[in-house]
Design an enzyme around this catalytic site. Structure first.
Site, mmCIF file in Angstrom:
data_model
loop_
_atom_site.group_PDB
_atom_site.id
_atom_site.type_symbol
_atom_site.label_atom_id
_atom_site.label_comp_id
_atom_site.label_asym_id
_atom_site.label_seq_id
_atom_site.Cartn_x
_atom_site.Cartn_y
_atom_site.Cartn_z
ATOM 1 N N ASP A 285 0.820 -1.219 0.000
ATOM 2 C CA ASP A 285 0.000 0.000 0.000
ATOM 3 C C ASP A 285 0.847 1.258 0.000
ATOM 4 O OD1 ASP A 285 -2.264 -1.728 0.356
ATOM 5 O OD2 ASP A 285 -1.767 -1.807 2.477
ATOM 6 N N LYS B 112 1.725 2.257 -4.859
ATOM 7 C CA LYS B 112 2.336 1.687 -6.060
ATOM 8 C C LYS B 112 1.455 1.895 -7.281
ATOM 9 C CE LYS B 112 3.721 -2.350 -5.071
ATOM 10 N NZ LYS B 112 2.531 -3.182 -5.349
ATOM 11 N N GLY C 231 -4.382 -4.871 -4.826
ATOM 12 C CA GLY C 231 -5.497 -4.072 -5.320
ATOM 13 C C GLY C 231 -5.072 -2.662 -5.631
ATOM 14 N N HIS C 232 -5.427 -2.204 -6.796
ATOM 15 C CA HIS C 232 -5.142 -0.824 -7.152
ATOM 16 C C HIS C 232 -6.453 -0.123 -7.417
ATOM 17 C CE1 HIS C 232 -0.981 -1.547 -7.315
ATOM 18 N NE2 HIS C 232 -0.984 -2.244 -8.432
ATOM 19 N N GLN D 129 2.118 -6.660 -3.426
ATOM 20 C CA GLN D 129 2.539 -6.582 -2.016
ATOM 21 C C GLN D 129 3.885 -5.845 -1.917
ATOM 22 O OE1 GLN D 129 1.649 -10.117 -2.964
ATOM 23 N NE2 GLN D 129 -0.425 -9.448 -2.705
ATOM 24 N N ARG E 133 -5.769 0.579 8.245
ATOM 25 C CA ARG E 133 -4.352 0.208 8.322
ATOM 26 C C ARG E 133 -3.738 0.747 9.608
ATOM 27 N NH1 ARG E 133 -3.603 2.306 2.234
ATOM 28 N NH2 ARG E 133 -4.556 0.526 1.210
#
Ligand code: GDP
Length: 429
Positions: free
Chosen positions: A13, A16, A40-41, A225, A306
């Site tokens: 996260d 990227k 996931g983007h 990741q 997070r």
């Protein structure tokens, strides 16, 4: 000619998606080499939000070839849904723009069931997996009992593999996990229906990726990741089930090591991690909550909040050294505006000994005490800044100090979610 690999240097996260999207606009081919739909983007294009979990974000640039490499585990249901969604928005106009390795492994229904049942049984010690069957699919790959994408198109072989797997998996599901058994006809029918949509994409991607590099095309190898989630080099067992270091790109994309010429790392200007596991610089106080709110630190795939904390140079230094990073892209610097002073972890102290690199064991992590350096903060919002010189002096100092501590030049700084909110300091790609 050579390919460029891009990796996250923390626990994922790092933003990227944005950096890959910037680079993908100049790439001819974007290859994913490991993982599955646990990455996931979120991409916002023309005001429309698109979430991609399997297909690289390069797909939003018509003509860019997107490859799902041999090192991946693929849930065909998710892939079919992504393909349909992309086509409905006018993307992926030609079949040859998406290539799927016949060697990649299939995620089967039992993988998801086992993943979720195990996390449930682990209770408080849960790893925090996304429950999508990625780990169990990699287990079967290594146990040599997996079913691969190419097998789906050999009807007799697929039936035999399914029968064999269900015999074993159903007893496991029932006896150990208390789950109802799966029915052959239902699983067969579900997987057979994916064939027509997927068939045009399935090929020997190794050959295509190597040919692209040899022909001098710009090939980007996209890691999912991040290094601290690498199964060997991360915070084991709180890791993903594949290798995330750029070295894995050779195996996962079918490329000889000499064909990777450049490695780009992405780091967030602070640290976050989702799920369980060690996190020495975690802020469990109001400042952590502020980073979470200002940085919108909630999982793009799962919505999970997070954990947030100070920048940890020990972690990023480890990633720089393992990856042989050429340059670093630093994201989300804007989120730090208004925090003064800023702290950066420069090393750990473990049982009275100073450590520049992370420990290997859970015991070591539990005893790691961050050694902090304080740096002055700044109050100016950064969202509109476009050059390094325009940045407040304290921000420039922060960037330079981070680069020194992790021993990698910072080539790009991101000061907001949009493409324009980017400051280039060097050549990235
Ligand atoms: P990824 O999987 O590594 O792409 O990470 P995420 O899905 O967590 O993406 C990070 C989120 O932060 C996305 O919503 C981005 O649009 C956003 N983002 C990326 N770069 C920046 C930045 O420099 N500043 C801010 N405020 N947001 C950013």
């Amino acid at each position: 000619m050579s390919a460029t690999a891009i990796v996250g240097t923390q626990w994922g996260d790092e933003g990227k998606g944005k950096v890959v999207d910037l680079l993908a606009s100049r790439a001819d081919m974007v290859v994913r080499f490991h993982g599955g739909n646990n990455a996931g983007h979120t991409l916002v294009v023309n005001g429309e939000k698109t979430i991609l979990n399997l297909v690289p974000s390069g797909v939003l640039h018509p003509g860019t070839i997107c490859v799902l490499g041999a090192g991946m585990v693929i849930d065909p249901e998710v892939l079919c849904a992504e393909v349909r969604g992309l086509r409905a928005r006018g993307f992926l106009a030609e079949d040859r723009w998406l290539r799927v390795s016949e060697r990649a492994h299939l995620i089967m229904p039992w993988h998801r069931l086992i993943d979720r049942a195990r996390e449930r049984l682990r209770g408080a010690g849960a790893i925090g997996t996304t429950g999508r069957g990625i780990g169990p699919a990699y287990e079967d790959k290594m146990a040599r009992t997996g079913i691969r994408v190419g097998d789906l198109f050999d009807d007799d072989g697929f039936r035999r593999a399914l029968e064999r797997s269900l015999r074993e998996k159903n007893s496991h599901l029932e006896a150990l996990l208390g789950e109802p058994p799966l029915v052959f006809d239902e699983v067969y029918a579900e997987y057979a229906q994916y064939r027509p949509l997927l068939e045009p994409f399935v090929t020997d991607t190794n050959v295509e990726v190597r040919a692209a590099v040899q022909r001098g095309m710009r090939v980007l190898l996209e890691g999912a990741q991040a290094v601290m989630l690498d199964v060997d080099h991360g915070t084991y067992p709180y890791v993903t089930s594949s290798n995330a270091v750029p070295g894995a790109a050779c195996a996962g994309a079918g490329l000889p090591p000499r064909m990777i010429g450049r490695v780009i790392g992405i780091a967030k200007a602070y640290t976050t991690r989702v799920g369980g596991g060690p996190f020495p610089t975690e802020l469990s106080d109001a400042l952590g909550a502020r980073l979470r709110a200002d940085g919108d630190e909630y999982g793009s795939t799962t919505g999970r909040p997070r954990r947030c904390g100070w920048f940890d140079a020990v972690v990023v230094r480890h990633a720089v050294q393992l990856s042989g990073l050429d340059v670093l892209a630093l994201t989300k610097l804007d989120v730090l505006t208004g925090i003064d002073p800023l702290r950066v972890c420069v090393a750990y102290e473990i049982d009275g000994v100073r450590r520049e690199l992370p420990p290997a064991t859970e015991r070591g992590w539990a005893r790691a005490v961050p050694i902090y350096e304080e740096l002055p903060g700044w109050t100016t919002p950064l969202g509109d800044v476009r050059t390094f010189e325009e940045l407040p002096q304290a921000t420039r100092r922060y960037i330079e100090r981070l680069g020194q501590l992790v021993e990698a030049p910072v080539a790009l700084v991101s000061v907001g979610a949009s493409r324009e909110q980017t400051i280039r300091l060097g050549d990235l790609f």
